[in-house]
Scaffold this motif. Structure first.
Motif, PDB file in Angstrom:
ATOM      1  N   GLN A   1      83.846  -9.822  15.274  1.00  0.00           N
ATOM      2  CA  GLN A   1      84.321  -9.537  13.925  1.00  0.00           C
ATOM      3  C   GLN A   1      83.881 -10.643  12.979  1.00  0.00           C
ATOM      4  O   GLN A   1      83.712 -11.791  13.388  1.00  0.00           O
ATOM      5  N   PHE A   2      83.731 -10.291  11.703  1.00  0.00           N
ATOM      6  CA  PHE A   2      83.331 -11.270  10.689  1.00  0.00           C
ATOM      7  C   PHE A   2      83.661 -10.705   9.304  1.00  0.00           C
ATOM      8  O   PHE A   2      83.988  -9.529   9.173  1.00  0.00           O
ATOM      9  N   THR A   3      83.556 -11.570   8.295  1.00  0.00           N
ATOM     10  CA  THR A   3      83.657 -11.102   6.912  1.00  0.00           C
ATOM     11  C   THR A   3      82.368 -11.467   6.207  1.00  0.00           C
ATOM     12  O   THR A   3      81.845 -12.571   6.394  1.00  0.00           O
TER      13      THR A   3
ATOM     14  N   LEU B   1      78.154 -15.142   6.292  1.00  0.00           N
ATOM     15  CA  LEU B   1      79.281 -14.524   6.983  1.00  0.00           C
ATOM     16  C   LEU B   1      80.313 -15.594   7.293  1.00  0.00           C
ATOM     17  O   LEU B   1      79.988 -16.777   7.388  1.00  0.00           O
TER      18      LEU B   1
ATOM     19  N   LYS C   1      83.631  -7.501   2.530  1.00  0.00           N
ATOM     20  CA  LYS C   1      84.084  -6.556   3.542  1.00  0.00           C
ATOM     21  C   LYS C   1      84.245  -7.233   4.914  1.00  0.00           C
ATOM     22  O   LYS C   1      83.423  -8.030   5.325  1.00  0.00           O
ATOM     23  N   GLN C   2      85.331  -6.848   5.606  1.00  0.00           N
ATOM     24  CA  GLN C   2      85.522  -7.257   7.004  1.00  0.00           C
ATOM     25  C   GLN C   2      84.853  -6.227   7.873  1.00  0.00           C
ATOM     26  O   GLN C   2      84.962  -5.034   7.600  1.00  0.00           O
ATOM     27  N   SER C   3      84.212  -6.664   8.928  1.00  0.00           N
ATOM     28  CA  SER C   3      83.429  -5.725   9.716  1.00  0.00           C
ATOM     29  C   SER C   3      83.272  -6.262  11.130  1.00  0.00           C
ATOM     30  O   SER C   3      83.744  -7.347  11.450  1.00  0.00           O
ATOM     31  N   LYS C   4      82.619  -5.469  11.979  1.00  0.00           N
ATOM     32  CA  LYS C   4      82.258  -6.012  13.288  1.00  0.00           C
ATOM     33  C   LYS C   4      80.901  -5.499  13.745  1.00  0.00           C
ATOM     34  O   LYS C   4      80.439  -4.449  13.288  1.00  0.00           O
TER      35      LYS C   4
END
Ligand code: ZN
Length: 218
Positions: free
Chosen positions: A182-184, A197, A154-157
């Protein structure tokens, strides 16, 4: 009847602990949280019980009554609104506001809080990402999870933290996990529930202890 600072702090502590246990809070857990003796906690619980703010059964722990819940949520609302005010309008850093807000949350003028909320344009989150309940005590719908619960791939922040110590915030800054970053999530290790990450194209390994204190978008 006015509640004292200490009474309000107990109600807030019971609220926070009960969300973790999903039920009654033990005297010992409360004593640890309030950094005091179990006997002092028992005295306070009797007082809060006589004001109908808590239900206290000796061996089942303590729960908030509707009246107690209302006070606790209102304290959290004030705390978080003041944190927003301090950061957005008085130039405080986000690490600096918690202790000040611990004092401001006890100012009891409802009109002041109403105007503060309006002045800030009804913010939904504090500077640490904590949700701000509205005037009716309703929290905004959750659009966030703890980093240790985010699905792999999942991509997220980063939206906030649940640990406010200087050393934790300094650590996040050092590794680049700033608010809004932001990160994955590329992997989770079953062995210790640590995660990997991808952050600005670089891999970053994060321990479970750190991950469980970070809120991220879902
Ligand atoms: Zn705070």
């Amino acid at each position: 009847m006015e509640n004292s600072f200490t009474e309000e702090n107990y109600l807030k502590a019971i609220y926070k602990l009960s969300r973790r246990t999903n039920g009654g809070v033990s005297t010992n857990a409360l004593a640890e949280r309030m950094d005091t003796k179990a006997s002092s906690v028992t005295d306070m619980l009797k007082r809060l019980s006589s004001k109908k703010l808590v239900d206290y059964q000796k061996y089942q722990g303590v729960t908030l009554t509707d009246k107690g819940l209302k006070v606790a949520v209102d304290i959290i609302r004030k705390h978080r609104l003041w944190e927003v005010f301090l950061v957005e309008h008085l130039g405080f850093g986000e690490h600096e506001v918690h202790d000040v807000a611990e004092q401001m949350e006890h100012v009891s003028s409802p009109l002041l809080v109403e105007r503060l909320d309006k002045f800030l344009n009804h913010p939904k989150y504090d500077p640490h990402g904590g949700p701000i309940p509205d005037a009716d005590g309703k929290f905004p719908a959750p659009t966030r999870v703890k980093l240790d619960e985010l699905p792999v791939g999942k991509q997220s922040k980063v939206l906030g933290v649940t640990e406010h110590s200087d050393s934790f915030l300094a650590y996040l800054k050092k590794v680049g996990l700033d608010l809004g970053q932001q990160f994955t999530l590329i992997d989770r290790h079953d062995f210790d529930r640590s995660v990997d990450l991808l952050l600005n194209g670089e891999p970053l390994h994060v321990s479970h202890e750190v991950a469980r204190h970070i809120f991220v978008s879902n």
